[in-house]
Write an enzyme that holds these catalytic residues in place. Structure first.
Site, PDB file in Angstrom:
ATOM      1  N   LEU A 175      -6.747   0.611  -1.806  1.00 56.02           N
ATOM      2  CA  LEU A 175      -7.773  -0.387  -1.471  1.00 56.02           C
ATOM      3  C   LEU A 175      -8.788   0.148  -0.451  1.00 56.02           C
ATOM      4  CD1 LEU A 175      -5.464  -3.524  -1.414  1.00 56.02           C
ATOM      5  CD2 LEU A 175      -6.848  -2.621  -3.285  1.00 56.02           C
ATOM      6  N   CYS A 205       6.361   6.330   3.398  1.00 53.09           N
ATOM      7  CA  CYS A 205       7.199   6.470   4.596  1.00 53.09           C
ATOM      8  C   CYS A 205       8.430   5.617   4.398  1.00 53.09           C
ATOM      9  CB  CYS A 205       6.431   6.151   5.867  1.00 53.09           C
ATOM     10  SG  CYS A 205       6.302   4.436   6.246  1.00 53.09           S
ATOM     11  N   ARG A 214       0.639   7.903   9.587  1.00 52.05           N
ATOM     12  CA  ARG A 214      -0.217   7.472   8.472  1.00 52.05           C
ATOM     13  C   ARG A 214      -1.526   6.850   8.940  1.00 52.05           C
ATOM     14  NH1 ARG A 214       0.204   4.621   5.070  1.00 52.05           N
ATOM     15  NH2 ARG A 214       0.345   5.668   3.090  1.00 52.05           N
ATOM     16  N   PRO A 225       0.476   2.669  -0.321  1.00 51.52           N
ATOM     17  CA  PRO A 225      -0.724   3.219  -0.954  1.00 51.52           C
ATOM     18  C   PRO A 225      -1.971   2.956  -0.107  1.00 51.52           C
ATOM     19  CG  PRO A 225      -0.084   1.160  -2.014  1.00 51.52           C
ATOM     20  CD  PRO A 225       0.966   1.457  -0.985  1.00 51.52           C
ATOM     21  N   LYS A 237      -0.589  -0.725  20.485  1.00 53.27           N
ATOM     22  CA  LYS A 237      -0.712   0.538  19.735  1.00 53.27           C
ATOM     23  C   LYS A 237      -1.615   0.339  18.508  1.00 53.27           C
ATOM     24  CE  LYS A 237       2.630   1.540  16.627  1.00 53.27           C
ATOM     25  NZ  LYS A 237       2.225   1.781  15.226  1.00 53.27           N
ATOM     26  N   ARG A 244       7.337   6.247  19.327  1.00 53.37           N
ATOM     27  CA  ARG A 244       6.036   6.101  18.655  1.00 53.37           C
ATOM     28  C   ARG A 244       5.344   4.805  19.077  1.00 53.37           C
ATOM     29  NH1 ARG A 244       5.968   7.374  12.399  1.00 53.37           N
ATOM     30  NH2 ARG A 244       3.795   6.936  12.912  1.00 53.37           N
ATOM     31  N   ASP A 298       6.325  -6.717  11.537  1.00 51.43           N
ATOM     32  CA  ASP A 298       6.708  -5.781  12.600  1.00 51.43           C
ATOM     33  C   ASP A 298       7.706  -6.382  13.597  1.00 51.43           C
ATOM     34  OD1 ASP A 298       5.087  -3.950  11.368  1.00 51.43           O
ATOM     35  OD2 ASP A 298       3.431  -4.108  12.798  1.00 51.43           O
ATOM     36  N   ILE A 335       5.960  -7.999   2.964  1.00 53.90           N
ATOM     37  CA  ILE A 335       4.911  -6.988   3.156  1.00 53.90           C
ATOM     38  C   ILE A 335       5.384  -5.609   2.695  1.00 53.90           C
ATOM     39  CG2 ILE A 335       3.327  -5.912   4.814  1.00 53.90           C
ATOM     40  CD1 ILE A 335       2.841  -8.910   4.616  1.00 53.90           C
TER      41      ILE A 335
HETATM   42  C1  EPZ Z   1      -0.519  -2.038   9.491  1.00 53.81           C
HETATM   43  O1  EPZ Z   1      -0.170  -1.073   8.505  1.00 53.81           O
HETATM   44  C2  EPZ Z   1       0.298  -1.705  10.713  1.00 53.81           C
HETATM   45  N1  EPZ Z   1      -0.071  -0.375  11.165  1.00 53.81           N
HETATM   46  C3  EPZ Z   1       1.789  -1.796  10.393  1.00 53.81           C
HETATM   47  O2  EPZ Z   1       2.524  -1.593  11.587  1.00 53.81           O
HETATM   48  C4  EPZ Z   1       2.099  -3.208   9.866  1.00 53.81           C
HETATM   49  O3  EPZ Z   1       3.435  -3.268   9.449  1.00 53.81           O
HETATM   50  C5  EPZ Z   1       1.181  -3.552   8.706  1.00 53.81           C
HETATM   51  O4  EPZ Z   1      -0.214  -3.359   9.055  1.00 53.81           O
HETATM   52  C6  EPZ Z   1       1.337  -4.988   8.232  1.00 53.81           C
HETATM   53  O5  EPZ Z   1       1.091  -5.870   9.289  1.00 53.81           O
HETATM   54  C7  EPZ Z   1      -1.178  -0.206  11.888  1.00 53.81           C
HETATM   55  O6  EPZ Z   1      -1.908  -1.133  12.196  1.00 53.81           O
HETATM   56  C8  EPZ Z   1      -1.470   1.179  12.340  1.00 53.81           C
HETATM   57  P1  EPZ Z   1      -1.324  -2.882   5.222  1.00 53.81           P
HETATM   58  P2  EPZ Z   1      -1.074  -0.893   7.200  1.00 53.81           P
HETATM   59  O7  EPZ Z   1      -2.361  -2.003   4.628  1.00 53.81           O
HETATM   60  O8  EPZ Z   1      -2.462  -1.229   7.512  1.00 53.81           O
HETATM   61  C9  EPZ Z   1      -0.272  -2.914   0.554  1.00 53.81           C
HETATM   62  C10 EPZ Z   1       4.239  -0.715  12.933  1.00 53.81           C
HETATM   63  O9  EPZ Z   1       5.476  -0.873  12.923  1.00 53.81           O
HETATM   64  N2  EPZ Z   1      -1.450  -2.027   0.398  1.00 53.81           N
HETATM   65  O10 EPZ Z   1      -1.748  -4.142   5.875  1.00 53.81           O
HETATM   66  O11 EPZ Z   1      -0.754   0.439   6.641  1.00 53.81           O
HETATM   67  C11 EPZ Z   1       0.865  -2.220   1.301  1.00 53.81           C
HETATM   68  O12 EPZ Z   1       1.657  -1.450   0.430  1.00 53.81           O
HETATM   69  C12 EPZ Z   1       3.462  -0.498  11.659  1.00 53.81           C
HETATM   70  O13 EPZ Z   1       3.571  -0.683  13.981  1.00 53.81           O
HETATM   71  C13 EPZ Z   1      -1.845  -1.635  -0.866  1.00 53.81           C
HETATM   72  O14 EPZ Z   1      -1.227  -1.990  -1.887  1.00 53.81           O
HETATM   73  O15 EPZ Z   1      -0.463  -2.021   6.269  1.00 53.81           O
HETATM   74  C14 EPZ Z   1       1.596  -3.416   1.907  1.00 53.81           C
HETATM   75  O16 EPZ Z   1       2.469  -3.957   0.951  1.00 53.81           O
HETATM   76  C15 EPZ Z   1       4.335  -0.263  10.468  1.00 53.81           C
HETATM   77  N3  EPZ Z   1      -2.950  -0.826  -0.985  1.00 53.81           N
HETATM   78  C16 EPZ Z   1       0.471  -4.435   2.201  1.00 53.81           C
HETATM   79  O17 EPZ Z   1      -0.643  -3.994   1.393  1.00 53.81           O
HETATM   80  C17 EPZ Z   1      -3.659  -0.429   0.100  1.00 53.81           C
HETATM   81  O18 EPZ Z   1      -4.658   0.290  -0.075  1.00 53.81           O
HETATM   82  C18 EPZ Z   1       0.015  -4.512   3.631  1.00 53.81           C
HETATM   83  O19 EPZ Z   1      -0.223  -3.182   4.121  1.00 53.81           O
HETATM   84  C19 EPZ Z   1      -3.257  -0.827   1.372  1.00 53.81           C
HETATM   85  C20 EPZ Z   1      -2.143  -1.638   1.503  1.00 53.81           C
END
Ligand code: EPZ
Length: 424
Positions: free
Chosen positions: A130, A121, A97, A127, A22, A403, A311, A333
């Site tokens: 970045l 969520c 998202r 956020p 996915k 989902r 995950d 995370i």
């Molecule tokens: C991806 O989410 C995945 N979703 C998530 O899977 C997964 O849990 C996550 O990566 C971590 O591996 C998809 O790929 C669609 P991040 P993403 O940006 O990209 C912080 C599932 O169950 N952050 O890597 O949204 C954030 O708060 C889902 O399938 C900022 O601070 O996650 C977090 O603490 C849930 N600012 C960390 O970085 C930003 O601009 C990592 O988030 C972006 C992120």
């Protein structure tokens, strides 16, 4: 709302076909916005998140066609040759998202767009600062109006050097896609190294992009004027594979996970479940995972790839509830990814949470209960607990499950396990 009725103390025995990932499919769908030609994707999982992304792209003006090749697999054809509406609506972004993934491609190709700001969520604030900072470094300008991000690149996007202060998966994906059409070279430092990033980069390369370093923490992208159509096969879903490996383990079962490159997709996870006491052996078709009878306690810290995946944290916690001693999990995370704990308590688990740390004291037996799914991965942790429990478990709100896990009842039935979807 549908519920899932799980009869306890059932062993998984057989083969589980692992679907396409996915979290690889979603950015690949968004990548179709980078060209007016057809992007054909094989091994697309039939999931509700995929349907949401297809709906979003269709609303933007993309032509979408899907062929159902089998119960678990679709081939889709996406052609963004008449994108007229550059607005990603709140109604769709709030549902998923990952809709934010259209921001980079739309901005790069059209120079402007309007994307609803995704809210938080259940698992965290989530956020996207970045994503925006990286695109700003490439010349984009953002304004927040009525809950929407108004994005403009008045002089087009230009290559830049951008260092992520923390690793972000979709942030890396958004910048990677945008950079393919920017003027000049972009270097992404401290980029995510997840297999889904590599899959996206490989597809973009087959669309004509010049990318190197994907799979490492520094990715270099030489922008080019335009990309063309391509055909790409999506990688196997490592999180689905890991989840069913745990299902074999917690139920005292023996399964073969059928999928490509599963060992390299799950390095730390497979080593961890071996230490818990599961027997993991590569096979020609994938991986065999077998219970050896006893479950050992273990300490886990979630981290970006190649670390232990967040995950798979909730599902691993479920098996540790039955380990022979005390385990610890540090969730690094997401700030609120222990919501499943309250539901596991209802089934007899002994877990104490303090901030980002959970201590799990193994118990002899879990018992069936009525529980509620709170997010995608948490919902499968309840299925796992229910498979081992004494009695029946009724899991409410399984739209979360739909989902990210396709055909759960059918895949479990193939392994001799009976769970029933209760329509409601
Ligand atoms: C991806 O989410 C995945 N979703 C998530 O899977 C997964 O849990 C996550 O990566 C971590 O591996 C998809 O790929 C669609 P991040 P993403 O940006 O990209 C912080 C599932 O169950 N952050 O890597 O949204 C954030 O708060 C889902 O399938 C900022 O601070 O996650 C977090 O603490 C849930 N600012 C960390 O970085 C930003 O601009 C990592 O988030 C972006 C992120």
């Amino acid at each position: 709302m549908d519920k899932l009725l799980v009869y306890g103390q059932q062993k998984l025995m057989g083969k589980i076909p692992i679907s396409g990932a996915k979290n690889a499919a979603l950015p690949l769908f968004a990548a179709s916005l980078l060209t007016s030609e057809v992007l054909t994707l094989h091994n697309v999982p039939p999931l509700s998140d995929i349907a949401t992304m297809a709906e979003l792209l269709t609303c933007l003006g993309t032509h979408y066609k899907s062929d159902n090749l089998s119960r678990d697999e679709m081939t889709v054809h996406l052609q963004a040759d008449h994108v007229e509406n550059l607005v990603a609506k709140y109604e769709l972004v709030k549902k998923m998202r990952a809709s934010i993934l259209v921001l980079g491609p739309l901005l790069a190709r059209y120079g402007h767009c309007r994307v609803s700001a995704p809210g938080g969520c259940a698992i965290g604030v989530r956020p996207i600062d970045l994503h925006l900072k990286g695109l700003e470094a490439m010349g984009a300008v953002f304004e927040l109006q009525d809950g929407y991000i108004d994005a403009k690149a008045p002089h087009g996007l230009n290559g830049a050097v951008f260092e992520f202060p923390i690793v972000t998966v979709t942030g890396t994906e958004n910048l990677l896609m945008a950079a393919t059409l920017a003027n000049g070279t972009t270097t992404l430092i401290n980029a995510a190294q997840e297999p889904e990033i590599v899959d996206l980069a490989e597809c973009l390369i087959s669309m004509g992009a010049e990318i190197s370093g994907h799979g490492t923490s520094t990715i270099t992208i030489k922008g080019c004027g335009e990309l063309h159509g391509a055909t790409h096969k999506i990688i196997s879903d490592r999180i689905e594979a890991g989840t069913y490996a745990l299902a074999a383990g917690i139920s005292g079962g023996d399964v073969e996970l059928v999928g490509e490159n599963l060992s390299s997709l799950l390095p730390t996870f497979l080593e961890t479940i071996s230490r818990i006491g599961l027997d993991v052996t590569p096979t020609e078709a994938g991986l065999r995972v077998r219970s050896t009878g006893s479950l050992q306690p273990i300490d886990i810290t979630t981290a970006a790839f190649p670390g232990f995946p967040t995950d798979l944290q909730a599902q691993t916690m479920a098996i540790l509830c039955l380990a022979n001693g005390v385990s610890n999990i540090w969730e690094n995370i997401w700030e609120n990814r222990f919501i499943h704990v309250a539901e596991l308590h209802r089934m007899g688990a002994n877990i104490t949470v303090s901030g980002a740390h959970a201590q799990i004291k193994g118990v002899q037996q879990l018992t069936g209960a009525q529980v509620m799914a709170t997010d995608l991965r948490a919902s499968f942790s309840l299925v796992l607990a229910a498979l081992s429990a004494k009695g029946e478990t009724l899991i409410d709100r399984i739209y979360h499950l739909d989902r990210g896990y396709c055909n759960v009842t059918e895949k479990l039935a193939d392994c001799g396990v009976c769970v029933q979807r209760v329509r409601g």
